[in-house]
Design an enzyme around this catalytic site. Structure first.
Site, short mmCIF file in Angstrom:
data_model
loop_
_atom_site.label_atom_id
_atom_site.label_comp_id
_atom_site.label_asym_id
_atom_site.label_seq_id
_atom_site.Cartn_x
_atom_site.Cartn_y
_atom_site.Cartn_z
CB CYS A 1 -3.67 -8.76 13.17
SG CYS A 1 -2.50 -8.97 11.82
N GLY B 1 0.83 -1.20 0.00
CA GLY B 1 0.00 0.00 0.00
C GLY B 1 0.87 1.26 0.00
N GLY C 1 3.88 1.59 8.36
CA GLY C 1 3.26 2.80 7.82
C GLY C 1 2.10 3.29 8.69
CB CYS D 1 -6.85 -7.99 5.39
SG CYS D 1 -6.31 -9.22 6.60
#
Lengths: 395, 356
Positions: free
Chosen positions: B94, B12, B118, B192
């Site tokens: 996660c 991404g 990020g 996701c």
């Protein structure tokens, strides 16, 4: 980036410049189709058979018995499936039995598994997987004992790709020959590196690949001795004497021919050199590290392969850390990082799952130098010490 | 020698630009992509975008397959939680169990001093206390500190969040300038492993042996509502208004669900306000934080933290009393404690009645 030190020559090799130059010529100038009747086509046809002859000479074969394939994997698939198909088509016997080993390359093992799966509802195919001993040797005697009246094929690799053990294929060939059983040997790791004479060794089928000997990827061959019971598995035009159809990968094949010729010519010298480098690597590690062991046969194995298990560290960590130093090595076998399945080869010679996962394969080739080996050894030592500190195991 | 930093690259924009910033700042950057999920779980993902970013930046890049661990630790947990009547937040788990744990482990193996992602949040080093503070990003719309509350000193001391230093618009600018393939990629907001965002369908297809049965709706006085049925309690979340069917005199909301009896309780909006919230699995960004009494708490992402008082029950559990009642406290979601923009810690909201 600094210089790369490539110690993964059993995975693949750098293409020799002479090979690459020849290949370019057969892509940009002599780009004809060997099946065409015009001059360009005939030039290509000549180059094709010239490469065939070069490849054949390495193993003392008749050039007409070399059938080019897309690589070692296809050659292995063909050897197994082609023989089974032949017996199925000719209905010569009701039950078929194949003997191979537990530590063959996956090209053989997966092919065998797929046949077992395909014919699981018919009770006519039996496959025996012989286990190697702890140094990685397949005992010819065990092969002999496994033979039944139904045995149609024995497939045993010459040099194991992970641990470098050299099998006594002469003896196995003799046994098969006496019993009139087709003998296939996957020689992908030994072709043009060790002496192979298909006539002396009684080999009926032999697989080889170009990219392990500084040739291009995507080309290999299956040697098929005259009158061997085998059928084609890829159908199409009339190429390769109607045994392996499809327009030939001529640039690849020409490259293979050149690579085979060069490798064969320098075989003894290269072998001597890499033996010295392997000894050097091993003694440097041995002087500076403890708690590691050799997988395979250090003295008598193929000198291009050194497979070690380092206690308390994972092979994957070592490989990645060395990659950070621009040194390329591989763990048991090339598989996705993270989901590290222990190598079936290492398990087959009796290693525990942990030992198998702490292994690293260094594979040395003709372009490696003594300086590289010294530098790599230094980095390996540093890496192992650092990783062991992380796990609290300082030694 | 350059300091080494291991950065998680998803492919991404954010992580790509974060890697670029670190490189500009003089770090030796090593990219890592975790292969966590695929609709066909046996298939390998190519992570083409991540690989392309790494190539573009000329950095080393490794892909690690953790699909099995992700399935076991995150997806199965997610399903289990839903069937226990909770509304889990898999990203928080996660981050802790997969991302930071693996990144730090790999950083050690590869000899990297730092790890980076990020994420948009800030880490401060406080000299006087010799400790690291996790701080909210200035822009409340981008702030991701809520998802990071489980980080402790050990992790915070080694984490870099390079994106914090630039504006979001700049992120896309840099990405474009770099010709990163991810420049035009939409930001992912959904979970996701539920790419179509349809968690009902996901639960139906992945029920792990649990049954989803239609059932009755109740009011908070335990009275069955004769005209109203529901599709199965896992499909309902506290505070939900849509999907309850019509025929009510005024808007009704899900007040709670009961996994054991397959009941969904509904009530008017004002009944969903409460001051008391119980929290389990409490962790602190700094062990000294557990002495805090007055702070602000955020009970779900995308809300504003509200002033409250916290009372410790034991090392793992505590009670929050808000100054003003808060709406729709949802079991399974995280409650994150802030002090003036600084993340103190947090825990997972529980339904007291089920856990007494």
């Amino acid at each position: 980036m600094e210089k790369e030190i490539y110690l993964d020559n059993s995975a693949t090799t750098k293409v020799d410049t002479k090979v690459a130059e020849m290949m370019v010529e057969y892509m940009t100038e002599n780009y004809g189709n060997p099946s065409s009747m015009h001059t360009l086509g005939q030039k290509a046809k000549f180059a094709l058979d010239d490469a065939r002859e070069k490849c054949a000479n390495v193993i003392n074969a008749n050039y007409k018995d070399i059938y080019f394939t897309s690589g070692g994997t296809e050659a292995d698939n063909w050897a197994i499936k082609g023989v089974v198909e032949y017996f199925l088509a000719n209905k010569k016997q009701k039950k078929l039995h194949i003997i191979t080993t537990k530590y063959e390359h996956s090209a053989i093992l997966a092919t065998c598994k797929s046949l077992q799966e395909k014919y699981k509802h018919h009770d006519f195919l039996e496959i025996t997987y012989i286990a190697p001993d702890e140094k990685g040797y397949i005992s010819p005697n065990k092969i002999k004992e496994a033979i039944t009246e139904n045995t149609i094929l024995v497939s045993v690799m010459h040099v194991n790709n992970e641990i470098g053990t050299i099998n006594d294929i002469a003896e196995i060939g003799k046994i098969c020959h006496a019993k009139k059983i087709t003998f296939h040997s996957d020689c992908v790791q030994s072709y043009a590196k060790l002496d192979i004479d298909v006539k002396k060794l009684n080999i009926d089928l032999l697989s080889a690949s170009a990219h392990k000997i500084h040739g291009p990827k995507g080309v290999g061959f299956l040697y098929i001795k005259r009158k061997t019971p085998i059928m084609p598995i890829i159908h199409g035009g009339k190429q390769e004497n109607k045994m392996r159809m499809g327009t030939e990968n001529l640039p690849g094949i020409v490259g293979f021919g050149v690579a085979a010729e060069i490798a064969n010519k320098n075989k003894d010298e290269v072998l001597k050199n890499i033996s010295l480098l392997k000894q050097k690597l091993y003694s440097l590690l041995n002087e500076n590290l403890t708690h590691f062991s050799v997988n395979g046969d250090l003295e008598n194995g193929y000198p291009g392969i050194l497979n070690l298990s380092f206690e308390f560290v994972e092979g994957e960590s070592i490989a990645l850390s060395l990659d950070m130093e621009n040194i390329s090595v591989s763990t048991g076998s090339a598989c996705a990082a993270g989901a590290v399945e222990p190598s079936h080869v290492l398990l087959s010679i009796g290693l525990s799952k942990e030992q198998a996962q702490s292994s690293i394969r260094f594979s040395i080739g003709k372009y490696n130098t003594a300086e590289e080996i010294e530098y790599a050894a230094q980095k390996i030592i540093e890496t192992i010490i650092r990783l062991r500190k992380l796990t609290g195991m300082e030694m | 020698m350059k300091k080494k930093v291991l950065i998680g690259i998803s492919g991404g924009v954010d992580s790509s630009v974060a890697a670029y910033i670190l490189q500009k700042k003089g770090y030796e950057v090593i990219g890592v992509t975790l292969d966590l999920w695929n609709e066909n779980s046996k298939e390998e993902n190519t992570h083409k975008d991540a690989v392309s970013v790494a190539q573009k930046l000329g950095i080393k890049h490794f892909i690690f397959d953790y699909k099995e661990k992700f399935k076991k630790d995150i997806i199965d947990y997610f399903i289990k939680e839903y069937f226990e009547g909770n509304t889990p937040n898999p990203c928080i788990l996660c981050n802790k169990k997969i991302k930071w744990e693996i990144l730090l482990e790999k950083a050690d193996e590869l000899g990297c001093e730092f790890v980076a992602t990020g994420h948009y949040a800030k880490i401060n080093y406080d000299k006087t206390t010799n400790s690291y503070e996790l701080i909210k990003g200035d822009d409340p719309k981008k702030d991701q500190s809520y998802f990071l509350y489980k980080l402790k000193q050990k992790e915070l001391s080694r984490i870099l969040f390079p994106l914090y230093e630039i504006e979001k618009s700049e992120v896309r600018e840099i990405a474009k300038e770099l010709g990163l393939v991810t420049a035009e990629k939409k930001e992912s907001m959904e979970i996701c492993f539920i790419p179509d965002n349809d968690y009902r369908k996901f639960l139906l297809e992945n029920s792990n042996g649990n049954l989803i049965k239609k059932g009755d709706m109740y009011n908070l006085n335990n009275e069955k509502l004769k005209k109203h049925k529901h599709d199965g309690f896992p499909f309902y979340t506290v505070g939900q208004r849509k999907g309850l069917g019509g025929g009510f005199e005024e808007p009704m909301y899900v007040a709670k669900t009961d996994a054991k009896t397959n009941r969904v309780y509904i009530a008017k909006r004002e009944s969903l306000f409460t001051k008391e919230v119980f929290v389990k699995d409490v962790t602190w960004t700094n062990s000294n934080n557990d002495k805090i009494v007055k702070c602000e708490t955020k009970i779900r992402f995308n809300t504003i933290e509200k002033p409250c008082t916290i009372t410790k029950i034991d090392d793992n559990n505590l009670k929050i009393i808000f100054n003003e009642p808060v709406f729709a406290v949802t079991p399974g979601q995280s409650a994150v404690f802030y002090d003036n923009g600084k993340v103190l810690g947090g825990g997972i909201i529980i339904n007291r009645k089920n856990n007494e």
